[in-house]
Motif scaffolding. Structure first.
Motif, mmCIF file in Angstrom:
data_model
loop_
_atom_site.group_PDB
_atom_site.id
_atom_site.type_symbol
_atom_site.label_atom_id
_atom_site.label_comp_id
_atom_site.label_asym_id
_atom_site.label_seq_id
_atom_site.Cartn_x
_atom_site.Cartn_y
_atom_site.Cartn_z
ATOM 1 N N TRP A 1 0.854 -1.195 0.000
ATOM 2 C CA TRP A 1 0.000 0.000 0.000
ATOM 3 C C TRP A 1 0.888 1.243 0.000
ATOM 4 N N CYS A 2 1.911 1.242 0.831
ATOM 5 C CA CYS A 2 2.859 2.359 0.856
ATOM 6 C C CYS A 2 3.478 2.558 -0.521
ATOM 7 N N MET A 3 3.922 1.464 -1.132
ATOM 8 C CA MET A 3 4.537 1.551 -2.453
ATOM 9 C C MET A 3 3.546 2.082 -3.492
ATOM 10 N N LYS A 4 2.280 1.655 -3.398
ATOM 11 C CA LYS A 4 1.258 2.153 -4.319
ATOM 12 C C LYS A 4 1.110 3.666 -4.187
ATOM 13 N N GLU A 5 1.108 4.144 -2.960
ATOM 14 C CA GLU A 5 0.976 5.585 -2.728
ATOM 15 C C GLU A 5 2.173 6.347 -3.307
ATOM 16 N N ILE A 6 3.362 5.788 -3.184
ATOM 17 C CA ILE A 6 4.549 6.441 -3.735
ATOM 18 C C ILE A 6 4.489 6.442 -5.262
ATOM 19 N N ILE A 7 4.077 5.329 -5.851
ATOM 20 C CA ILE A 7 3.907 5.269 -7.311
ATOM 21 C C ILE A 7 2.883 6.301 -7.758
ATOM 22 N N ASP A 8 1.743 6.354 -7.077
ATOM 23 C CA ASP A 8 0.695 7.319 -7.427
ATOM 24 C C ASP A 8 1.208 8.753 -7.331
ATOM 25 N N TYR A 9 2.000 9.032 -6.312
ATOM 26 C CA TYR A 9 2.572 10.371 -6.136
ATOM 27 C C TYR A 9 3.399 10.765 -7.364
ATOM 28 N N TYR A 10 4.300 9.875 -7.790
ATOM 29 C CA TYR A 10 5.157 10.219 -8.933
ATOM 30 C C TYR A 10 4.396 10.233 -10.248
ATOM 31 N N GLU A 11 3.406 9.391 -10.389
ATOM 32 C CA GLU A 11 2.599 9.445 -11.603
ATOM 33 C C GLU A 11 1.854 10.777 -11.699
ATOM 34 N N LYS A 12 1.392 11.271 -10.557
ATOM 35 C CA LYS A 12 0.698 12.559 -10.512
ATOM 36 C C LYS A 12 1.680 13.688 -10.808
ATOM 37 N N VAL A 13 2.869 13.639 -10.184
ATOM 38 C CA VAL A 13 3.888 14.674 -10.413
ATOM 39 C C VAL A 13 4.303 14.684 -11.886
ATOM 40 N N ASP A 14 4.509 13.525 -12.455
ATOM 41 C CA ASP A 14 4.976 13.415 -13.842
ATOM 42 C C ASP A 14 3.915 13.832 -14.860
ATOM 43 N N SER A 15 2.645 13.758 -14.471
ATOM 44 C CA SER A 15 1.567 14.099 -15.419
ATOM 45 C C SER A 15 1.344 15.612 -15.519
ATOM 46 N N HIS A 16 1.948 16.369 -14.597
ATOM 47 C CA HIS A 16 1.777 17.835 -14.631
ATOM 48 C C HIS A 16 2.923 18.522 -15.306
#
Length: 143
Positions: free
Chosen positions: A128-143
């Motif tokens: 779950w922690c890893m999923k949150e970190i992946i989601d964070y970078y996917e969000k950062v990279d999409s902007h």
């Protein structure tokens, strides 16, 4: 550890075979402890220690979950973040440690239900922690 060596380790560890076999290795340790298979446990610990450099670097980026986990973990730590702490999502990893240790104690005491439940919950918190970190970078990279 110098930067070139560290990048080599991360690159090789990003091979999905590395991540998936490490995940499985954790469960092998629990089973070996439960069944008192000390040699298996020692060999698995050795395997986990050398695992990040055993596999070749993937030739291209992958959509595999473990590839994403390792690359996100690498970015997270390179950006100065810790994987264990009281902030979110690190708290998930932090809580997974005592939960996992309890699972190991249950395995040693040969309590099957507690062993399975606490081992799975510990791994779920980590993922779950890893999923949150992946989601964070996917969000950062999409902007």
């Amino acid at each position: 550890m110098n930067a070139e060596f560290r990048e080599t380790v991360w690159a090789r560890h990003s091979n999905p075979k590395s991540g998936w076999s490490r995940l499985a290795g954790g469960f092998v340790i629990v089973a070996a402890l439960y069944h008192r298979k000390w040699r298996l446990m020692a060999l698995t610990i050795l395997f986990l220690a050398i695992n990040p450099v055993l596999f070749r670097e993937p030739s291209e980026e992958s959509d595999d979950w473990m590839y994403k986990v390792v690359r996100a973990e690498e970015r997270w730590t390179n950006d100065g973040n810790r994987l264990i702490g009281l902030g979110y999502p690190q708290i998930l990893n932090t809580v997974s440690i005592p939960v996992g240790l309890y699972g190991l104690c249950a395995a040693y005491k040969q309590k099957p239900i507690s062993t399975v439940v606490f081992s799975l919950v510990s791994q779920a918190l980590n993922q779950w922690c890893m999923k949150e970190i992946i989601d964070y970078y996917e969000k950062v990279d999409s902007h």
